[in-house]
Write a protein that holds these residues in place. Structure first.
Motif, short mmCIF file in Angstrom:
data_model
loop_
_atom_site.label_atom_id
_atom_site.label_comp_id
_atom_site.label_asym_id
_atom_site.label_seq_id
_atom_site.Cartn_x
_atom_site.Cartn_y
_atom_site.Cartn_z
N ALA A 981 0.83 -1.20 0.00
CA ALA A 981 0.00 0.00 0.00
C ALA A 981 0.87 1.26 0.00
N SER A 982 1.95 1.19 0.79
CA SER A 982 2.86 2.34 0.83
C SER A 982 3.52 2.57 -0.53
N ARG A 983 3.93 1.49 -1.18
CA ARG A 983 4.57 1.63 -2.50
C ARG A 983 3.58 2.18 -3.53
N GLU A 984 2.35 1.69 -3.48
CA GLU A 984 1.34 2.17 -4.43
C GLU A 984 1.05 3.65 -4.23
N ALA A 985 1.07 4.11 -2.98
CA ALA A 985 0.85 5.54 -2.71
C ALA A 985 1.99 6.38 -3.29
N LEU A 986 3.23 5.87 -3.16
CA LEU A 986 4.37 6.58 -3.73
C LEU A 986 4.25 6.69 -5.24
N LEU A 987 3.86 5.58 -5.88
CA LEU A 987 3.72 5.58 -7.33
C LEU A 987 2.60 6.50 -7.79
N ALA A 988 1.52 6.56 -7.01
CA ALA A 988 0.41 7.44 -7.37
C ALA A 988 0.85 8.90 -7.33
N THR A 989 1.66 9.25 -6.35
CA THR A 989 2.16 10.63 -6.27
C THR A 989 3.05 10.94 -7.47
N ALA A 990 3.96 10.00 -7.80
CA ALA A 990 4.86 10.21 -8.93
C ALA A 990 4.10 10.29 -10.24
N ALA A 991 2.98 9.56 -10.35
CA ALA A 991 2.21 9.56 -11.59
C ALA A 991 1.62 10.93 -11.89
N GLY A 992 1.51 11.79 -10.87
CA GLY A 992 0.97 13.13 -11.09
C GLY A 992 1.94 14.05 -11.78
N LEU A 993 3.17 13.65 -11.90
CA LEU A 993 4.18 14.48 -12.56
C LEU A 993 4.31 14.08 -14.03
N THR A 994 4.53 15.07 -14.87
CA THR A 994 4.87 14.72 -16.25
C THR A 994 6.26 14.11 -16.28
#
Length: 1011
Positions: A981-994
């Protein structure tokens, strides 16, 4: 690789410094390819008093030996030098001595002496005989020389016999042989004095009597049984043929083959180009046969008219006397007359009579056996060169690769090597190599006393040219513009379209061309001669125009087959014609023939792209796109399709060429080259859209965007390719998506790409897709990793992508070794221990072995391989950067398992050193891998926030770490990332960047981390 042991120890002419280093080399050399145990090396080096870490000290010495270029291989329990990869002077001497002894036993004293002379030349003038093995070998050579001289009636050389006879203690067999040699020269008093001195020495020093060998020689001398020898000239041999001026090198197989042919055929003709050694071979054979049958020699080189042949033969021979061997030397300029005389003689000769002819063309008689004298093999050519240099009083001290380059530039031609050796006595080898740009000026008149036709290379070729008709002379000159082996179609083009097959056969017959399988080849010396003649006659431009026209037609045909069922044939054909295509391309570019240049470059760049020769591709692209000439670009039809005044290149082939330029420039740089290719591609698609095929348009639109740091854009482009109706384009889309999603878990794209490429017949695509499928990071047990990697290796090997095929094999061996395959582990060890392996192969092997050591918790071993990665992968290539990052990460893992002061500093330094190369590469997966290495470093330092952010950003932009982080993440990074869950949250944040913002953020965090 040559190792000298009979004098001061040397490797390829370079003296070996240091007793311990010399001891290791001598021990390995003496084993003759067998494994020498580490214990035996320790005993040889330290003589029973080894240091504390003797094994490590031996490893260090072996490393120094390898740096000398000696191919030392690690073996179970020790080390060995493969016998086939080194030439040891002692072994060569033994082989020569054995052959000489066999010749003497067969009654051929002349050949025995020649072999003994060759063997003696490998010893120093005054040899050191303290070592028993060297002394014994020297004694065998000296004995053979003396016995051969006695059998042939001289000439005699007793200096070495005296050296042995006067040793302490005296060598009595040598003394006995010296008695016979002195007596054979009528020097009986000296022989008696020698016996007296040896007898006195034995009695006073050892209290012994002379041995039976010396006593028997003394008794025979006293009885007058040792008579004075009288040289027996070989009947019918010219004076120059009775003794070899220099030893014959490298022609033993030819001597044997011609000798056998003479037993079976009445006429044998030795055929070769001038300077190949035909007369030398015939003389050697004549001397060897003269003791068993009458041999008569007629030298025809001095004749000027065919009418002189019959009188010249009859001057030494009558039909009644023709019961042995008749040698006709140099028949080519009186070929018809010589053939007629031979036919008449053989018609009335007894069955045991035979004729040996030498010529640059066969006589053409029924029953004739033609022995075409080949070029000397490389090793024999180098041996001849070095022997002639030594004979001139110099010592060859150059690396083998320089000598090899020289002999190959000289076509391994004995006459050319003799002339070069004369220059090498007074010039460095690099100066001679540089001077070969005008070989005629450099080598002509280098030796005195040669026949007029051999006095210079120019005269040698000129002699052959004068024997041709006008049409064949013109053809010879035009063919000189073709730099590599060629077909009749190529020859027809440079000859202006006329049928040249008959002319080609005449040039082959006259030894001015060689037929290698299905291609014609011109010796470099002949080619330079022909080109000089062509330039003088003003015919070079027309011949080159023909070559360019052929190359353009050939390239277009190849391009049409590069994808499809004839792909392998097209790749092989392009590789075979590569040098000729390249010569035509250079001419086309220099003369602004852009349509032809684009077509020819398209075929070459396709070949080089498939085979990973990116630097060759980019070098041609720089010239073709006029990278350094803005004015030329403004008038170029490649850069400005609408503004060009002259003929325009084919639009579709130009578009594909520009795509290939971009792909290769992405690997090599510079950025300006890639930018020019993109701009030209945009202009072409905008100004000539209807002339480019849909397949090319799709790929030309999508592929350039893959270099941008925006994974969403790249995935969207890949999706467009997957949706395209062309299966080849679909395959490219699936393959791109497989690479972009390398870190995203199991996926079908790699296998789907393989199937699409399989459907269209693209082995290169199949190989790359299979490679992607084989090293999927999270592949489960059903992923058939080893099967995919084997497929990858097979397909890549078929298309000649040697480096990629070896990479697939290394990844497969790593996978197999991790599963317990000891043979795969042995292969990795062999590569890692090789001095000949290139950077990528070494890196793959060390990486695989490091992972294996890590899995086994052998931390010291893992660290050793990590250090090797950092040391050997120092280049700025993509592979080199990947291996340096991997070495840094492995270093961190070892430090995690075994904390130590200063741990992690070397990893930080490696990542810091990679920064400039990573940014210059403009390769998104590589940029992501660097960021992932930074995440490992941050986690090691306890900087959890930076570790988590770098991991997420690296994953966001598509870090292609499955290629080399096959064991996953380090323990500290895993802990820092937390649960799923922690890793998925990190990836979701990064996905917001171009992608661009993500890349900038990586740069900022890495700069802070590495500051």
């Amino acid at each position: 690789m040559r190792i000298t042991t009979l004098g001061p120890l040397a490797v390829d002419g370079r003296p070996v410094r240091g007793d311990r280093l010399a001891a290791v080399i001598r021990e390995l050399v003496d084993a003759r390819g067998r494994t020498v145990s580490t214990g035996a090396l320790i005993d040889a080096v330290w003589l029973g008093a080894p240091p504390d870490d003797a094994t490590g000290a031996v490893q260090a010495l072996v490393g120094r030996v390898r740096r000398l270029g000696v191919p030392v291989l690690a073996a179970p329990g020790g080390y060995r030098i493969p016998a086939g990869e080194v030439e040891i002077d002692a072994v060569t001497v033994r082989e020569l001595t054995d052959r000489g002894r066999q010749a003497l036993t067969a009654g051929d004293a002349v050949r025995a002496r020649d072999r003994a002379d060759e063997a003696r030349a490998l010893f120093p003038q005054i040899p050191e005989l303290d070592e028993a093995g060297i002394a014994r070998l020297f004694g065998d050579v000296v004995t053979l020389r003396a016995e051969a001289a006695l059998a042939a009636g001289g000439p005699f050389d007793e200096a070495d016999l005296r050296r042995l006879a006067t040793r302490v203690p005296p060598d009595e067999p040598a003394a006995a042989l010296l008695v016979r040699v002195l007596a054979a020269q009528g020097r009986g008093a000296e022989a008696l004095d020698l016996v007296g001195r040896v007898r006195e020495e034995l009695a006073e020093r050892y209290g012994a009597d002379p041995s039976p060998a010396l006593a028997d020689a003394h008794l025979a001398l006293l009885r007058g049984q040792l008579r004075t020898a009288r040289p027996r000239p070989a009947a019918g041999l010219p004076a120059a043929w009775r003794r070899a001026v220099t030893p014959l090198v490298g022609r033993e197989p030819d001597l044997a083959a011609v000798g056998r042919a003479l037993l079976e055929a009445p006429l044998v003709t030795v055929v070769a180009t001038g300077g190949a050694g035909k007369t030398r071979l015939a003389a050697e054979l004549a001397r060897s046969l003269s003791g068993s049958r009458p041999v008569h020699v007629v030298e025809l080189a001095g004749l000027r008219s065919p009418s002189e042949v019959r009188p010249a033969v009859l001057a030494v021979l009558t039909e009644a006397e023709f019961d042995g061997l008749l040698v006709l030397d140099n028949c080519e300029h009186v070929l018809g007359a010589a053939a007629q005389v031979v036919a008449e003689l053989l018609a009335v000769a007894p069955p045991e009579a035979g004729v040996l002819a030498t010529s640059r063309a066969p006589l053409g008689l029924v029953g004739e056996v033609v022995h075409r004298l080949p070029a000397l093999p490389d090793d024999e050519a180098i041996a001849l060169l070095e022997a002639r240099v030594r004979a001139g009083g110099s010592v060859p001290a150059w690396p083998r690769e320089r000598a090899l380059a020289l002999v190959n530039r000289l076509d391994n031609l004995p006459l050319a090597l003799e002339l070069a050796a004369a220059r090498l006595r007074h010039m460095p080898i690099d100066d001679v190599l540089a001077g070969l740009t005008d070989r005629f000026a450099l080598l002509d008149d280098a030796l005195r006393g040669l026949p007029e036709r051999h006095a210079s290379l120019w005269a040698m070729v000129d002699w052959s040219r004068e024997l041709l008709g006008p049409a064949e002379r013109d053809l010879l000159e035009r063919l000189a513009v073709i730099p590599a082996p060629f077909t009749a179609d190529t020859a027809t083009a440079v000859a202006g379209g006329a049928d040249v097959r008959r002319g080609l056969s005449i040039l082959v017959e006259q030894s001015l061309l060689r037929l290698d399988r299905d291609r014609y080849r011109m010796l470099e010396t002949v080619r330079e001669y022909g080109e000089a003649r062509l330039v003088a006659s003003g015919g070079r431009r027309a011949a080159m125009a023909g070559l360019v026209a052929w190359a353009a037609r050939r390239a277009v045909a190849l391009i049409g087959d590069f994808i499809g069922p004839r792909q392998l044939e097209a790749i092989a054909g392009c590789a075979a014609d590569q040098e000729n295509l390249l010569a035509a391309l250079r001419w086309a570019i220099e003369h602004d023939d852009e349509p032809a240049a684009v077509d020819i470059a398209g075929a070459l760049l396709q070949l080089w792209t498939v085979r990973g020769q990116h630097h060759e591709a980019s070098a041609v692209a720089r010239t073709l796109l006029r990278l350094d000439d803005p004015a030329a670009r403004r008038r170029s039809a490649i850069q400005q399709p609408a503004a060009a005044a002259g003929p325009r290149p084919h639009a579709d082939r130009l578009a594909w060429l520009l795509v290939l330029i971009g792909v290769n420039a992405g690997n090599t740089g510079p950025l300006r080259l890639n930018a020019l290719a993109r701009r030209a591609l945009r202009n072409l698609l905008a100004q000539r859209p209807g002339e480019v095929r849909p397949r090319t348009v799709a790929l030309a639109t999508a592929l350039p965007g893959l270099e941008q740091a925006d994974p969403d854009r790249s995935l969207a482009d890949a999706a467009l390719l997957v949706a395209h109706p062309d299966p080849y384009v679909q395959g490219m889309g699936h393959f791109i998506r497989a690479v972009l999603l390398d870190n995203a878990g199991p996926r079908p794209d790699a296998e789907l790409a393989y199937r699409r490429f399989e459907a269209v017949g693209d082995h290169w695509g199949m190989g790359m897709a299979a490679h992607a499928a084989g090293h999927a990071l999270n592949a489960g047990p059903g992923a058939r990793t080893d099967e995919w990697l084997r497929r990858s290796e097979r397909h890549l090997d078929l298309v000649g992508a040697a480096q990629d095929a070896r990479s697939a094999r290394a990844v497969l061996d790593t996978h197999l070794a991790l599963a317990g395959d000891t043979e795969a582990e042995r292969r990795l060890l062999e590569i890692a221990g090789s001095e000949q392996a290139d950077e990528v192969d070494l890196g793959q092997a060390h990486l695989g072995l490091a992972q294996l050591a890590w899995r086994r918790e052998r931390h010291d071993e893992a660290l050793t391989h990590a250090e090797a990665l950092l040391r050997t992968a120092a280049g700025a290539t993509e592979a080199g950067i990947e291996f340096r990052i991997a070495g840094a990460v492995l270093d961190l893992w070892v430090a995690e398992a075994r904390p130590a002061a200063g741990a992690g500093a070397r990893a930080a330094e490696a990542l810091r050193d990679c920064r400039a190369d990573v940014l210059a590469a403009h390769d998104r997966p590589l940029f992501g891998a660097w960021a992932m290495g930074g995440a490992e470093l941050a986690a090691f330092r306890g900087d959890t926030a930076a570790a988590r952010e770098l991991w997420a950003l690296a994953t966001r932009i598509g870090a292609n770490v499955g290629l080399f982080f096959a064991l996953g993440r380090g323990e500290r990074l895993t802990d820092a990332l937390g649960d799923r869950a922690s890793r998925e949250a990190l990836l979701a944040t990064a996905a917001g960047l171009t992608g661009v913002l993500a890349a900038r953020r990586i740069g900022a965090v890495m700069d802070d981390l590495l500051a």
